[in-house]
Every structure is written in C-alpha cells, then in structure tokens.
Design a protein around this motif. Structure first.
Motif, PDB file in Angstrom:
ATOM      1  N   GLY A 124      13.509  22.580  -7.894  1.00 56.53           N
ATOM      2  CA  GLY A 124      14.510  23.522  -8.215  1.00 56.53           C
ATOM      3  C   GLY A 124      14.382  24.292  -9.431  1.00 56.53           C
ATOM      4  N   SER A 125      13.690  23.482 -10.333  1.00 55.44           N
ATOM      5  CA  SER A 125      13.354  24.226 -11.794  1.00 55.44           C
ATOM      6  C   SER A 125      12.694  25.500 -11.654  1.00 55.44           C
ATOM      7  N   ILE A 126      11.575  25.293 -10.829  1.00 59.56           N
ATOM      8  CA  ILE A 126      10.704  26.442 -10.428  1.00 59.56           C
ATOM      9  C   ILE A 126      11.629  27.756  -9.867  1.00 59.56           C
ATOM     10  N   ILE A 127      12.233  27.493  -9.047  1.00 57.75           N
ATOM     11  CA  ILE A 127      13.082  28.615  -8.265  1.00 57.75           C
ATOM     12  C   ILE A 127      14.010  29.286  -9.055  1.00 57.75           C
ATOM     13  N   SER A 128      14.856  28.246  -9.635  1.00 61.16           N
ATOM     14  CA  SER A 128      15.981  28.706 -10.648  1.00 61.16           C
ATOM     15  C   SER A 128      15.517  29.380 -11.963  1.00 61.16           C
ATOM     16  N   LEU A 129      14.395  28.959 -12.466  1.00 60.42           N
ATOM     17  CA  LEU A 129      13.789  29.568 -13.397  1.00 60.42           C
ATOM     18  C   LEU A 129      13.204  31.088 -13.092  1.00 60.42           C
ATOM     19  N   SER A 130      12.523  31.183 -12.069  1.00 62.04           N
ATOM     20  CA  SER A 130      12.117  32.268 -11.566  1.00 62.04           C
ATOM     21  C   SER A 130      13.213  33.344 -10.885  1.00 62.04           C
ATOM     22  N   LEU A 131      14.243  32.791 -10.655  1.00 65.29           N
ATOM     23  CA  LEU A 131      15.444  33.823 -10.326  1.00 65.29           C
ATOM     24  C   LEU A 131      16.137  34.115 -11.640  1.00 65.29           C
ATOM     25  N   ASN A 132      16.195  33.391 -12.577  1.00 66.16           N
ATOM     26  CA  ASN A 132      16.895  33.830 -13.791  1.00 66.16           C
ATOM     27  C   ASN A 132      15.966  34.972 -14.493  1.00 66.16           C
ATOM     28  N   ASN A 133      14.659  34.744 -14.145  1.00 66.02           N
ATOM     29  CA  ASN A 133      13.568  35.572 -15.225  1.00 66.02           C
ATOM     30  C   ASN A 133      12.973  36.545 -14.234  1.00 66.02           C
ATOM     31  N   ASN A 134      13.532  36.833 -13.183  1.00 67.82           N
ATOM     32  CA  ASN A 134      13.098  37.855 -12.086  1.00 67.82           C
ATOM     33  C   ASN A 134      11.641  37.729 -11.855  1.00 67.82           C
ATOM     34  N   ARG A 135      11.368  36.705 -11.627  1.00 63.60           N
ATOM     35  CA  ARG A 135       9.659  36.194 -11.420  1.00 63.60           C
ATOM     36  C   ARG A 135       9.611  35.952  -9.696  1.00 63.60           C
ATOM     37  N   ASP A 136       8.315  36.392  -9.344  1.00 56.97           N
ATOM     38  CA  ASP A 136       7.864  36.209  -7.837  1.00 56.97           C
ATOM     39  C   ASP A 136       8.115  34.445  -7.634  1.00 56.97           C
ATOM     40  N   ILE A 137       8.505  34.196  -6.582  1.00 60.15           N
ATOM     41  CA  ILE A 137       8.186  32.625  -6.243  1.00 60.15           C
ATOM     42  C   ILE A 137       7.167  32.473  -5.044  1.00 60.15           C
ATOM     43  N   ASP A 138       6.179  31.779  -5.393  1.00 56.60           N
ATOM     44  CA  ASP A 138       5.194  31.258  -4.516  1.00 56.60           C
ATOM     45  C   ASP A 138       5.546  30.875  -3.133  1.00 56.60           C
ATOM     46  N   GLY A 139       5.377  31.379  -1.978  1.00 52.76           N
ATOM     47  CA  GLY A 139       5.409  30.923  -0.723  1.00 52.76           C
ATOM     48  C   GLY A 139       5.474  29.392  -0.394  1.00 52.76           C
ATOM     49  N   GLU A 140       4.516  28.958  -1.256  1.00 51.43           N
ATOM     50  CA  GLU A 140       4.336  27.449  -1.050  1.00 51.43           C
ATOM     51  C   GLU A 140       5.415  26.526  -1.735  1.00 51.43           C
ATOM     52  N   VAL A 141       5.866  27.075  -2.827  1.00 50.66           N
ATOM     53  CA  VAL A 141       7.201  26.462  -3.366  1.00 50.66           C
ATOM     54  C   VAL A 141       8.285  26.482  -2.474  1.00 50.66           C
ATOM     55  N   ILE A 142       8.497  27.799  -1.857  1.00 53.67           N
ATOM     56  CA  ILE A 142       9.832  27.820  -0.951  1.00 53.67           C
ATOM     57  C   ILE A 142       9.570  26.954   0.163  1.00 53.67           C
ATOM     58  N   ARG A 143       8.366  26.881   0.828  1.00 57.02           N
ATOM     59  CA  ARG A 143       8.289  26.137   1.735  1.00 57.02           C
ATOM     60  C   ARG A 143       8.707  24.580   1.525  1.00 57.02           C
ATOM     61  N   ALA A 144       7.979  24.011   0.414  1.00 55.42           N
ATOM     62  CA  ALA A 144       8.236  22.670  -0.128  1.00 55.42           C
ATOM     63  C   ALA A 144       9.726  22.367  -0.197  1.00 55.42           C
ATOM     64  N   ALA A 145      10.380  23.490  -0.887  1.00 46.98           N
ATOM     65  CA  ALA A 145      11.846  23.196  -1.169  1.00 46.98           C
ATOM     66  C   ALA A 145      12.359  23.222   0.002  1.00 46.98           C
ATOM     67  N   GLU A 146      12.074  24.116   1.113  1.00 42.95           N
ATOM     68  CA  GLU A 146      12.991  23.703   2.249  1.00 42.95           C
ATOM     69  C   GLU A 146      12.938  22.582   3.110  1.00 42.95           C
ATOM     70  N   ASN A 147      11.908  21.958   2.826  1.00 42.49           N
ATOM     71  CA  ASN A 147      11.965  20.447   3.331  1.00 42.49           C
ATOM     72  C   ASN A 147      12.513  19.484   2.704  1.00 42.49           C
ATOM     73  N   SER A 148      13.266  19.916   1.589  1.00 44.70           N
ATOM     74  CA  SER A 148      13.728  18.821   0.431  1.00 44.70           C
ATOM     75  C   SER A 148      15.231  18.631   1.169  1.00 44.70           C
ATOM     76  N   LEU A 149      15.733  17.177   0.738  1.00 47.13           N
ATOM     77  CA  LEU A 149      16.944  16.682   1.435  1.00 47.13           C
ATOM     78  C   LEU A 149      18.033  16.847   0.337  1.00 47.13           C
ATOM     79  N   ASN A 150      17.626  17.579  -1.027  1.00 53.02           N
ATOM     80  CA  ASN A 150      18.386  17.621  -2.034  1.00 53.02           C
ATOM     81  C   ASN A 150      19.260  18.858  -1.818  1.00 53.02           C
ATOM     82  N   PRO A 151      20.478  18.878  -2.120  1.00 49.82           N
ATOM     83  CA  PRO A 151      21.442  20.053  -1.432  1.00 49.82           C
ATOM     84  C   PRO A 151      21.202  21.281  -2.683  1.00 49.82           C
ATOM     85  N   GLU A 152      21.056  20.668  -3.969  1.00 55.52           N
ATOM     86  CA  GLU A 152      20.884  21.687  -4.830  1.00 55.52           C
ATOM     87  C   GLU A 152      19.821  22.385  -4.817  1.00 55.52           C
ATOM     88  N   VAL A 153      18.559  21.745  -4.576  1.00 57.06           N
ATOM     89  CA  VAL A 153      17.259  22.553  -4.044  1.00 57.06           C
ATOM     90  C   VAL A 153      17.248  23.603  -3.087  1.00 57.06           C
TER      91      VAL A 153
END
Length: 202
Positions: A124-153
């Motif tokens: 959640g921190s990687i994605i949030s900080l990347s969005l806040n600072n207009n940084r690209d987000i690695d596909g591996e991070v997104i794929r891992a986060a998609e499998n999360s059961l955490n609603p905020e992630v």
C-alpha cells in the motif's frame, strides 16, 4: 474499572520490571497519563530491551507523538543489534514518512518489496507514494497487490489502474475492495470510478 485494576497490578511490578522497555510500553498502552517522551528519557538512561518487537512498537509511538529525532536515535541503536533487517527497513521507511521524506520512504519500501512481497503495508505504501509523487509503479507490485485481501491496498490498486487508463479494471478492483469492508474512503473512490458519469461507459 477493569483497566484501573490491571494498572494497579502492573504498578506492583515496577520495582522488579521497571528497568525494561517492555514494562513502560505496556504502561503506555494502559495509562493515558503516561508520556512517551518520559519513557524515551528513561530509555536514554539505560532501559533494557528484552523483546525487539517492543522497540519497534516504541518507535511507532514516538513517531505518532511527533518525536521524530528521538525515534531515529532508537533506530540507530537497533541497527547495531542483531534484529530482523526487513522489519528494520520497514520501520526506517516509516520514519522517513513521518519526516516528510516521501521519495526516500518510497525507495526504502521498494528495497523491501522483494523480501516481503505479500506485506500489505509495504504494498500500500509503495502504490500510495508512487501515486502521490507521479512515479511509475512496477507491474510486480501491482500484481502482488491485486492478490491482497486488504481493502485499502485494493483501493490503491484501483487508483493506480485508473491513472494508467485501465478504467474497467479499476472499477473491478474497487468493487472487490468494497465487498470487503465498510469504509468511507473506499466508498468515495468507488463512486468516483463508478459514479454513473460519462467515464463509466468506457
């Protein structure tokens, strides 16, 4: 009440356990009048640490109360000890966040990702900080986060997909998040993505 009784029992042990950080962190949790800065001053004078996890809790308490420099000094001590390095890197990233060094924190979380790719706080921190600072987000991070059961992630993933132009996927992810919890921010994101505007036809 029950808490007052428990506090009285705890106080009975101060003479034998009052030289340990564990005692004072427990006291901090139970006693609203207990000051984290006072505990830090006791720590500086030589409080022992039996359980390293208690030190991490103490650092978070210091950060929450705004004692950032004090938290850094505790971290510096932990670096000289045999502690879990992944956990240490995560707490250092938290310190950077509280110190308003978002890009430093982002890099620290990214350095930690490969060691704990299923850690919801890291994802959640990687994605949030990347969005806040207009940084690209690695596909591996997104794929891992998609499998999360955490609603905020999942909410963060939906916002990332929205930014990438994947509107339908963003709607799917935020709906998945919505089914897991009743949360005002998640509802807000849901309606912004699926709020029957022109974009909802895409």
């Amino acid at each position: 009440n029950g808490n007052d009784e428990a506090l009285k029992v705890l106080n009975d042990y101060e003479s034998t356990h009052g030289n340990s950080l564990e005692f004072w962190v427990l006291r901090l949790r139970m006693d609203g009048k207990c000051c984290v800065k006072n505990i830090y001053e006791k720590w500086e004078k030589g409080l022992g640490v039996i359980n390293i996890n208690t030190a991490f809790v103490f650092i978070e308490k210091l950060l929450f109360e705004g004692y950032i420099e004090e938290a850094k000094r505790v971290v510096d001590l932990l670096e000289s000890m045999n502690v879990d390095q992944t956990q240490l890197r995560i707490i250092k990233a938290k310190v950077s966040l509280y110190d308003e060094n978002e890009l430093t924190a982002l890099n620290q979380f990214l350095d930690t990702f490969n060691e704990c790719p299923e850690n919801d706080f890291v994802l959640g921190s990687i994605i949030s900080l990347s969005l806040n600072n207009n940084r690209d987000i690695d596909g591996e991070v997104i794929r891992a986060a998609e499998n999360s059961l955490n609603p905020e992630v999942l909410r963060m993933v939906a916002l990332a997909e929205k930014r990438a132009g994947n509107t339908l996927k963003a709607k799917f992810i935020i709906t998945k998040s919505l089914l897991r919890v009743t949360n005002e921010e998640i509802f807000s994101t849901y309606f912004s993505l699926c709020g029957f505007n022109d974009e909802s036809k895409n």
